[in-house]
Scaffold this active site. Structure first.
Site, short mmCIF file in Angstrom:
data_model
loop_
_atom_site.label_atom_id
_atom_site.label_comp_id
_atom_site.label_asym_id
_atom_site.label_seq_id
_atom_site.Cartn_x
_atom_site.Cartn_y
_atom_site.Cartn_z
N LYS A 34 120.43 -51.42 34.24
CA LYS A 34 121.54 -50.62 34.77
C LYS A 34 121.06 -49.65 35.85
O LYS A 34 121.46 -48.51 35.90
CB LYS A 34 122.22 -49.86 33.63
CG LYS A 34 122.81 -50.77 32.57
CD LYS A 34 123.55 -49.99 31.51
CE LYS A 34 124.10 -50.88 30.42
NZ LYS A 34 124.98 -51.93 30.85
N CYS A 35 120.22 -50.15 36.73
CA CYS A 35 119.59 -49.34 37.76
C CYS A 35 120.07 -49.80 39.13
O CYS A 35 120.44 -50.97 39.30
CB CYS A 35 118.06 -49.51 37.64
SG CYS A 35 117.09 -48.68 38.90
N GLY A 36 120.05 -48.92 40.10
CA GLY A 36 120.39 -49.31 41.45
C GLY A 36 119.47 -50.39 41.99
O GLY A 36 119.82 -51.14 42.90
N THR A 38 118.27 -52.84 40.05
CA THR A 38 118.38 -54.01 39.18
C THR A 38 118.54 -55.32 39.97
O THR A 38 117.97 -56.34 39.56
CB THR A 38 119.52 -53.83 38.16
OG1 THR A 38 119.22 -52.69 37.35
CG2 THR A 38 119.68 -55.05 37.26
#
Length: 161
Positions: A34-36, A38
């Site tokens: 759930k990371c920018g 990803t």
């Protein structure tokens, strides 16, 4: 010591002796779902498939981590399902670990000590920090989270020669 002297746990909960990768070039990455960053899973998988197809001399090793903004909240099973469903990940993924602090995985302590970041800082700053490891198990280079996997392909190619 080198990377091949460590053990880790697979997403399936099985112990993995990293010595099994001896003689291979590795790209070791801390990941999150759930990371920018990803979408880098897609680039990692592309580089993995292209270089792995030439022979078994290259591996990407993914290590999920939830230490940055609670961006990897799922269980190991959920992480595996997410990676497969959304990015078709086929490279080896490991159980969720810490990369910083007292509970940091020993492999990651070694990686940080061997290849410090900007201004000599050892701490991992964010998800998708990458370490290129040579066939001898020694770290060749540390890459920032903003460095896309495709940008590392030339360095991987050199290490494979």
């Amino acid at each position: 010591m080198n990377v091949f002297d460590f053990q880790a746990t697979s997403l399936a909960g099985q112990p993995v002796d990293l010595g099994a990768y001896r003689g291979k070039v590795l790209l070791v990455v801390n990941t999150a779902s759930k990371c920018g960053f990803t979408p880098q899973y897609q680039g990692l998988e592309k580089v993995y498939r292209e270089l792995h197809a030439r022979g078994p001399g290259f591996e990407v090793l993914g290590f999920p981590c939830d230490q940055f903004g609670h961006q990897e909240p799922g269980s190991d099973a959920e992480i595996g399902a997410f990676c497969e469903k959304h990015y078709g990940v086929t490279f080896p993924m490991f159980a969720k670990i810490d990369v910083n602090g007292e509970q940091a995985h020993p492999l990651w302590k070694h990686l940080k000590e061997t290849a410090p970041g900007v201004l000599g800082t050892e701490a991992i700053k964010w998800n998708f920090t990458k370490f290129l490891v040579g066939r001898d198990g020694k770290v060749i280079h540390r890459y920032a989270p903003t460095t896309k996997p495709e940008e590392i392909a030339d360095d991987i190619e050199k290490a494979l020669q």
